[in-house]
Design an enzyme around this catalytic site. Structure first.
Site, PDB file in Angstrom:
ATOM      1  N   LYS A  99       0.354  -0.886  -0.101  1.00 41.48           N
ATOM      2  CA  LYS A  99       0.226   0.106  -0.271  1.00 41.48           C
ATOM      3  C   LYS A  99       1.116   1.135   0.056  1.00 41.48           C
ATOM      4  CE  LYS A  99      -2.292   1.563   3.957  1.00 41.48           C
ATOM      5  NZ  LYS A  99      -2.600   3.237   3.742  1.00 41.48           N
ATOM      6  N   LYS A 116      -7.223   8.088  -1.290  1.00 40.18           N
ATOM      7  CA  LYS A 116      -8.870   8.683  -0.455  1.00 40.18           C
ATOM      8  C   LYS A 116      -9.101   9.418  -1.402  1.00 40.18           C
ATOM      9  CE  LYS A 116      -7.869   7.282   4.040  1.00 40.18           C
ATOM     10  NZ  LYS A 116      -6.407   6.741   4.218  1.00 40.18           N
ATOM     11  N   LEU A 117      -9.650  10.047  -2.733  1.00 38.39           N
ATOM     12  CA  LEU A 117      -9.811  10.909  -3.782  1.00 38.39           C
ATOM     13  C   LEU A 117     -11.126  11.036  -3.111  1.00 38.39           C
ATOM     14  CD1 LEU A 117      -8.950   9.111  -6.950  1.00 38.39           C
ATOM     15  CD2 LEU A 117      -7.553  10.651  -5.375  1.00 38.39           C
ATOM     16  N   ILE A 160     -14.517  17.087  -7.385  1.00 38.78           N
ATOM     17  CA  ILE A 160     -16.175  17.009  -8.143  1.00 38.78           C
ATOM     18  C   ILE A 160     -15.649  15.626  -9.446  1.00 38.78           C
ATOM     19  CG2 ILE A 160     -16.248  19.843  -8.245  1.00 38.78           C
ATOM     20  CD1 ILE A 160     -14.838  19.510 -10.628  1.00 38.78           C
ATOM     21  N   THR A 202     -11.454   6.074  10.789  1.00 40.36           N
ATOM     22  CA  THR A 202     -11.691   6.132  11.919  1.00 40.36           C
ATOM     23  C   THR A 202     -11.318   6.952  12.839  1.00 40.36           C
ATOM     24  OG1 THR A 202      -9.231   4.797  11.282  1.00 40.36           O
ATOM     25  CG2 THR A 202     -11.099   3.278  11.522  1.00 40.36           C
ATOM     26  N   ARG A 229      -2.904  -5.758  14.979  1.00 38.49           N
ATOM     27  CA  ARG A 229      -2.423  -5.760  15.883  1.00 38.49           C
ATOM     28  C   ARG A 229      -2.079  -7.712  16.067  1.00 38.49           C
ATOM     29  NH1 ARG A 229      -1.356  -1.997  13.778  1.00 38.49           N
ATOM     30  NH2 ARG A 229      -0.163   0.085  14.414  1.00 38.49           N
ATOM     31  N   GLY A 274       0.579  -2.136   8.429  1.00 34.00           N
ATOM     32  CA  GLY A 274       2.218  -1.457   8.618  1.00 34.00           C
ATOM     33  C   GLY A 274       3.419  -1.624   9.562  1.00 34.00           C
ATOM     34  N   ARG A 275       2.885  -0.576  10.595  1.00 28.08           N
ATOM     35  CA  ARG A 275       4.534  -1.060  11.714  1.00 28.08           C
ATOM     36  C   ARG A 275       4.371  -2.155  11.981  1.00 28.08           C
ATOM     37  NH1 ARG A 275       1.473   4.978  14.128  1.00 28.08           N
ATOM     38  NH2 ARG A 275      -0.575   2.760  13.540  1.00 28.08           N
TER      39      ARG A 275
END
Ligand code: C5P
Length: 240
Positions: free
Chosen positions: A40, A70-71, A74, A123, A184, A213-214
């Site tokens: 990602k 995250k578009l 218009i 979130t 997690r 990710g982390r």
């Protein structure tokens, strides 16, 4: 909405390349090797120098790319932006779940095979944030409403908190893909994620794919961390 096809275990893990530069990202992808197939790329790396070229190169190397941009704009701008982003060869793209934006996204994709994902509610938002932004609905109801609208618009999947997967799966079409961040492994730091689930719990709650990710990026041995998560995914799928 595309027909949902059965997923291989390796298609369940999406590694969030939340890294500052293309060089950092290349180093990590090389280190991880075959363990991860889907990466990602969000604002940080996508807008860094060479971010979109990296996306294209990873596609050429056989990886799948998830553009988390995250578009929302218009319709004409959304449609045309998607046409441009499709040229990277990315497999997934996120847009905010506003009905007009989702319709424009589907139009912009045309006959292409980009999987379009709707972000229902961020979130980081709670009911106070929603009210401040002018919404009459609380976050739970807003998420449910947008999930339904995403299905009606023909979107292919939803990005939702893992903790919402069960509820959302119960109220909307079973064949829409649910992709959940906030994952997690047992014992890992939550960081800023407030509602977390382990990989196994999220899959059992109805998630199709997990964004992580982390727990991998910050591990001493990212490849080993990714392997352990894949083991947990495999185990959850075989005991489901
Ligand atoms: O490091 P961590 O596993 O928390 O990363 C989660 C990823 O999922 C980040 O790239 C974050 O931007 C993304 N995400 C999220 N919550 C959402 C949507 C996306 O954490 N609602």
């Amino acid at each position: 909405m595309k027909k949902k096809t059965p997923l291989e275990p390796k298609d369940r893990l999406i590694l969030a390349l939340d890294l500052p530069s293309v060089n950092d990202a290349r180093y990590l992808v090389d280190k991880i090797g075959e363990t991860v197939s889907i990466y990602k790329i969000g604002y940080r790396l996508g807008y860094a120098a060479g971010g979109l070229e990296l996306a294209q190169q990873l596609v050429e190397q056989g990886k799948q790319i998830f553009l988390d941009f995250k578009l929302h704009d218009i319709p004409q701008t959304v449609s045309q932006g998607i046409k441009s982003l499709s040229r990277t060869g990315a497999s997934f793209l996120t847009v905010h779940a506003y009905p007009q934006t989702m319709r424009a996204a589907i139009k912009g994709r045309g006959a292409g095979d980009l999987t379009l994902l709707a972000v229902t509610a961020l979130t980081s938002y709670d009911d106070t944030d929603a009210a401040e932004a002018g919404y009459a609905l609380n976050i739970h109801d807003l998420t449910a409403r947008r999930a339904r609208q995403a299905c009606e618009s023909g979107m292919d999947g939803l990005i939702i908190a893992a903790t919402e997967a069960k509820d959302i799966r119960a109220i909307i079409a079973p064949h829409i893909e649910l992709i959940t961040p906030g994952i997690r492994p047992f014992g890992a730091l939550a960081n800023d994620q407030k509602q977390t689930m382990t990989p196994g719990e999220a899959l059992k709650a109805g998630a199709d794919r997990l964004v992580i990710g982390r727990p991998i990026l910050s591990a001493n041995d990212p490849k080993e961390a990714a392997k352990q998560i894949m083991d947990e995914i495999n185990e959850a799928l075989t005991t489901a």
